[in-house]
Write a protein that holds these residues in place. Structure first.
Motif, PDB file in Angstrom:
ATOM      1  N   UNK A 102      -4.231 -16.096 -59.705  1.00 16.96           N
ATOM      2  CA  UNK A 102      -4.384 -16.004 -58.258  1.00 16.96           C
ATOM      3  C   UNK A 102      -4.981 -14.658 -57.836  1.00 16.96           C
ATOM      4  N   UNK A 103      -5.143 -13.734 -58.791  1.00 12.84           N
ATOM      5  CA  UNK A 103      -5.646 -12.397 -58.482  1.00 12.84           C
ATOM      6  C   UNK A 103      -7.039 -12.210 -59.108  1.00 12.84           C
ATOM      7  N   UNK A 104      -8.040 -12.856 -58.534  1.00  8.71           N
ATOM      8  CA  UNK A 104      -9.402 -12.636 -58.991  1.00  8.71           C
ATOM      9  C   UNK A 104      -9.818 -11.218 -58.593  1.00  8.71           C
ATOM     10  N   UNK A 105     -10.443 -10.496 -59.498  1.00  7.77           N
ATOM     11  CA  UNK A 105     -10.861  -9.127 -59.201  1.00  7.77           C
ATOM     12  C   UNK A 105     -12.376  -9.028 -59.302  1.00  7.77           C
ATOM     13  N   UNK A 106     -12.949  -8.171 -58.462  1.00 11.71           N
ATOM     14  CA  UNK A 106     -14.402  -8.088 -58.340  1.00 11.71           C
ATOM     15  C   UNK A 106     -14.892  -6.649 -58.500  1.00 11.71           C
ATOM     16  N   UNK A 157     -19.554  -7.672 -56.451  1.00  9.73           N
ATOM     17  CA  UNK A 157     -20.438  -8.034 -57.545  1.00  9.73           C
ATOM     18  C   UNK A 157     -19.799  -9.091 -58.432  1.00  9.73           C
ATOM     19  N   UNK A 158     -19.767  -8.800 -59.720  1.00  8.70           N
ATOM     20  CA  UNK A 158     -19.274  -9.772 -60.692  1.00  8.70           C
ATOM     21  C   UNK A 158     -17.773  -9.991 -60.550  1.00  8.70           C
ATOM     22  N   UNK A 159     -17.375 -11.246 -60.692  1.00 10.00           N
ATOM     23  CA  UNK A 159     -15.952 -11.597 -60.641  1.00 10.00           C
ATOM     24  C   UNK A 159     -15.357 -11.548 -62.042  1.00 10.00           C
ATOM     25  N   UNK A 160     -14.112 -11.064 -62.127  1.00 13.37           N
ATOM     26  CA  UNK A 160     -13.389 -11.006 -63.397  1.00 13.37           C
ATOM     27  C   UNK A 160     -12.045 -11.697 -63.222  1.00 13.37           C
ATOM     28  N   UNK A 161     -11.569 -12.320 -64.283  1.00  5.84           N
ATOM     29  CA  UNK A 161     -10.287 -13.013 -64.226  1.00  5.84           C
ATOM     30  C   UNK A 161      -9.152 -12.044 -64.558  1.00  5.84           C
TER      31      UNK A 161
END
Length: 311
Positions: free
Chosen positions: A157-161, A148-152
């Motif tokens: 380098x570690x995008x979390x979703x 779903x939504x991406x979070x910083x």
């Protein structure tokens, strides 16, 4: 009890260092942060060639079915070189969740990269955008998941979703998968702390101030000696936890590794000065990675509570 790595394990660590040392890891991490995963995926191909991605995969799926100590040997080196991607999730956790699944063969071959969410301590899936498979695990079992939504993250380098379960669930040893996730993260923290210390020592030998190299000042010596002690105290806890695989020991190792990483990061920044936190300096990549890994797979508070409850 005396514990030491055997010759084969030391050679394995040396082979990982040789391969990753020859690669442009800082460039790969920066490219990964910018959305270009190609250089980082080439690093993952090297890891597959070395057998790192096959470590925890059962032999029936062409894996090595290695020990937890072997996993720690590898993950410590990957932490040292700041390898991008869902390292813990794909190399340590996914093999447990896919233990009886044919897709484990893809893990072993390095053809499949997996990200995992395991609420509540791992509520989101890291780097789910480049993963070929995203899993969500919990008390009810394991399911595939869509993103779903991406979070910083503090580490770019570690995008979390956000993820949501989809499809039917299957049973797996989720508790064991969590333990391996914590252990693998602790090993990476020790490796990253070691790298920060090595970089700080090298810089202190070269940088001059008031006509003397800064490494000759007692304040710098004592600061870096404290980091060395912290790293060398955390490392045996991590390896000891890999031997016992007791939740209490794994949590204690995660806390110690996180504290060593934080001390190494603070001391490295103080030794280098403001230059160390500029995006152009490679030190900044490790500083941000340590900050991200300290809270990954459970915060220090979570693991201190687990230790306390086990006493």
């Amino acid at each position: 009890m005396e514990f030491a790595l055997d010759e084969q394990q030391r050679d394995f660590a040396a082979s990982i260092d040789a391969a990753l040392g020859a690669a442009d890891l800082p460039g790969a991490v920066r490219a990964w942060s910018a959305g270009d995963a190609a250089p980082g995926l080439k690093v993952w191909e090297q890891l597959a060639n070395l057998g790192v991605t096959a470590l925890m995969v059962p032999e029936q799926f062409d894996g090595l079915d290695a020990s937890a100590v072997d996993l720690v040997v590898a993950l410590e080196r990957l932490g040292h070189w700041c390898v991008p991607g869902p390292v813990t999730e794909s190399i340590a956790v996914a093999p447990v969740l896919l233990a009886d699944d044919d897709r484990a063969a893809g893990l072993a071959a390095g053809e499949l990269i997996v990200s995992v969410a395991l609420p509540p301590d791992v509520p989101r899936a890291v780097n789910a955008d480049i993963a070929g498979l995203v899993l969500m695990a919990g008390e009810g079992g394991v399911t595939e998941a869509h993103t779903g939504e991406r979070h910083e993250s503090v580490d770019p380098s570690r995008h979390v979703y956000d993820v949501a379960a989809t499809g039917a669930s299957w049973q797996a040893d989720v508790a064991c998968a969590y333990q391996f996730g914590v252990l693998a993260t602790a090993a990476q923290l020790v490796g990253a702390a070691e790298a920060l210390l090595a970089g700080s020592v090298e810089y202190a030998k070269q940088r001059s101030q008031f006509g003397r190299v800064i490494g000759s000042y007692q304040a710098i010596k004592h600061k870096l000696a404290d980091v060395h002690i912290a790293v060398e105290l955390a490392r045996p806890l991590v390896y000891g936890a890999a031997v016992t695989l007791q939740p209490r020991d794994i949590s204690a190792a995660k806390v110690a590794a996180g504290e060593a990483g934080l001390l190494a990061a603070r001391s490295a920044l103080q030794t280098h000065g403001a230059i160390g936190f500029t995006q152009e300096h490679d030190l900044s990549l490790l500083l941000l990675r340590v900050q991200a890994l300290r809270s990954a797979w459970g915060t220090a508070e979570v693991h201190r509570r687990r230790v306390l409850e086990a006493l």
